[in-house]
Design a protein around this motif. Structure first.
Motif, PDB file in Angstrom:
ATOM      1  N   PHE A  76       0.730  -1.228  -0.004  1.00 11.87           N
ATOM      2  CA  PHE A  76      -0.049  -0.005  -0.112  1.00 11.87           C
ATOM      3  C   PHE A  76       0.958   1.253   0.073  1.00 11.87           C
ATOM      4  CE2 PHE A  76      -2.706   3.265   1.556  1.00 11.87           C
ATOM      5  CZ  PHE A  76      -3.883   3.144   1.074  1.00 11.87           C
ATOM      6  N   ILE A  77       0.617   2.167  -0.980  1.00  8.74           N
ATOM      7  CA  ILE A  77       1.262   3.331  -0.759  1.00  8.74           C
ATOM      8  C   ILE A  77       0.380   4.552  -0.686  1.00  8.74           C
ATOM      9  CG2 ILE A  77       2.749   4.942  -2.491  1.00  8.74           C
ATOM     10  CD1 ILE A  77       3.375   2.208  -4.310  1.00  8.74           C
ATOM     11  N   THR A 107       0.797  -7.939   6.684  1.00  7.27           N
ATOM     12  CA  THR A 107       1.867  -7.447   7.150  1.00  7.27           C
ATOM     13  C   THR A 107       3.043  -8.140   6.750  1.00  7.27           C
ATOM     14  OG1 THR A 107       0.622  -6.415   8.809  1.00  7.27           O
ATOM     15  CG2 THR A 107       3.143  -6.071   8.935  1.00  7.27           C
ATOM     16  N   HIS A 108       4.173  -7.306   6.307  1.00  2.74           N
ATOM     17  CA  HIS A 108       5.439  -8.242   5.960  1.00  2.74           C
ATOM     18  C   HIS A 108       6.150  -8.948   7.338  1.00  2.74           C
ATOM     19  CE1 HIS A 108       9.843  -8.298   5.889  1.00  2.74           C
ATOM     20  NE2 HIS A 108       9.756  -8.592   4.569  1.00  2.74           N
ATOM     21  N   THR A 109       6.674 -10.090   6.903  1.00  9.59           N
ATOM     22  CA  THR A 109       7.373 -10.691   8.213  1.00  9.59           C
ATOM     23  C   THR A 109       8.760 -11.343   7.786  1.00  9.59           C
ATOM     24  OG1 THR A 109       7.243 -12.454   9.652  1.00  9.59           O
ATOM     25  CG2 THR A 109       6.181 -12.810   7.616  1.00  9.59           C
ATOM     26  N   ALA A 110       9.733 -11.117   8.536  1.00  8.85           N
ATOM     27  CA  ALA A 110      10.772 -11.771   8.155  1.00  8.85           C
ATOM     28  C   ALA A 110      10.714 -13.258   7.947  1.00  8.85           C
ATOM     29  CB  ALA A 110      12.012 -11.360   9.108  1.00  8.85           C
ATOM     30  N   ALA A 111       9.973 -13.868   8.752  1.00  9.84           N
ATOM     31  CA  ALA A 111       9.494 -15.370   8.805  1.00  9.84           C
ATOM     32  C   ALA A 111      10.909 -16.062   9.158  1.00  9.84           C
ATOM     33  CB  ALA A 111       9.073 -15.618   7.429  1.00  9.84           C
ATOM     34  N   ARG A 125       2.990  -3.099   3.903  1.00  8.40           N
ATOM     35  CA  ARG A 125       1.902  -3.868   4.401  1.00  8.40           C
ATOM     36  C   ARG A 125       0.913  -3.638   3.125  1.00  8.40           C
ATOM     37  NH1 ARG A 125      -0.336  -2.011   9.921  1.00  8.40           N
ATOM     38  NH2 ARG A 125       0.818  -4.044  10.896  1.00  8.40           N
ATOM     39  N   LYS A 126       0.201  -4.682   2.942  1.00  8.93           N
ATOM     40  CA  LYS A 126      -0.755  -4.723   1.970  1.00  8.93           C
ATOM     41  C   LYS A 126      -2.223  -4.647   2.684  1.00  8.93           C
ATOM     42  CE  LYS A 126       1.636  -8.112  -0.873  1.00  8.93           C
ATOM     43  NZ  LYS A 126       1.492  -9.328  -1.691  1.00  8.93           N
TER      44      LYS A 126
END
Length: 262
Positions: A76-77, A107-111, A125-126
């Motif tokens: 999301f921008i 949300t982005h995670t390093a996983a 984040r989307k």
């Protein structure tokens, strides 16, 4: 049977899961009648934005919601909402829409381990729109793209398919806990790898790649599995059930199967 279930999936993507829209489809089997219902539902949501006018402009909420729909499947921008709008206002609008359950963050995670929420980066984040039927109405998408495409290229290079999978993952989570969704993006400069969703089952991290049709490479999935040393990956598309090495393939209509895997 697989073809029949894929056809049902097309119908669901257009009708969505809102009770009144489902009821209309059951009674009339008429996509146009469902569109009228969806228009009314969207109008009701937009009218309700006036309740928050002391806190935030209803126009900001409306513009942000439409931008979420337009940016589905992408980071999301804020500037795409409006180049003249303050980011703090857009952030507040996103929070309100999320709390209302109209949109859901991914949300982005390093996983690198579980819980996945321990290593998130909220700058990446989307957002998912709450219902595929309402999404395609808000964007005024052509129904023929879903109904008549031979490989069901589900609009906007798979955006609708990705939203559908995210919503399904939420549905099959526990109803007693707030569900969170995560994805993975390789942040190194020049890197291209991105995995649509990352889930954890029994302390095992599993990447999920979504494809709208029946073709497509799995470079990002392989990249994730190699970097994170994971032993299992999922791919979901309009292919029938199958397996390629350590990657299990499930049709889009069978997302429920993910919940039983570990």
């Amino acid at each position: 049977l697989h073809k029949k279930l894929a056809d049902y999936l097309r119908t669901f993507l257009l009708v969505g899961g809102m009770p009144e829209s489902v009821k209309t489809w059951i009674e009339k089997s008429d996509y146009l009648a469902c569109r009228y219902v969806q228009n009314d539902i969207l109008g009701t949501y937009i009218d309700d934005f006036a309740k928050y006018k002391k806190r935030i402009s209803p126009m900001i909420l409306q513009q942000t919601l439409r931008s979420v729909a337009l940016q589905s499947g992408c980071k999301f921008i804020y500037s795409q909402v409006s180049p003249d709008m303050e980011s703090v206002k857009i952030k507040e609008a996103l929070e309100l829409l999320s709390m209302a359950g109209i949109i859901m963050p991914v949300t982005h995670t390093a996983a690198n381990g579980v819980p996945l929420g321990a290593e998130v980066n909220t700058k990446f984040r989307k957002y998912l729109f709450m219902d595929t039927g309402l999404l395609q109405r808000l964007l005024n998408l052509d129904m023929d793209n879903v109904l008549l495409s031979t490989d069901v290229n589900l609009v906007n290079k798979g955006t609708l398919a990705e939203v559908f999978v995210g919503l399904e993952l939420l549905k099959y989570g526990s109803c007693y806990e707030r569900q969170e969704l995560y994805y993975w993006l390789r942040l190194e400069k020049g890197a291209q790898a991105e995995v649509d969703y990352v889930i954890s089952k029994s302390d095992t991290i599993i990447p999920i790649e979504v494809k709208s049709g029946t073709k497509g490479s799995m470079q990002s999935l392989y990249s994730f599995m190699e970097l994170k040393k994971t032993r299992l990956g999922f791919r979901t598309s309009l292919e029938n059930f199958g397996r390629i090495g350590n990657i299990e393939i499930y049709p889009l209509y069978a997302i429920e199967n993910f919940s039983g895997k570990s």
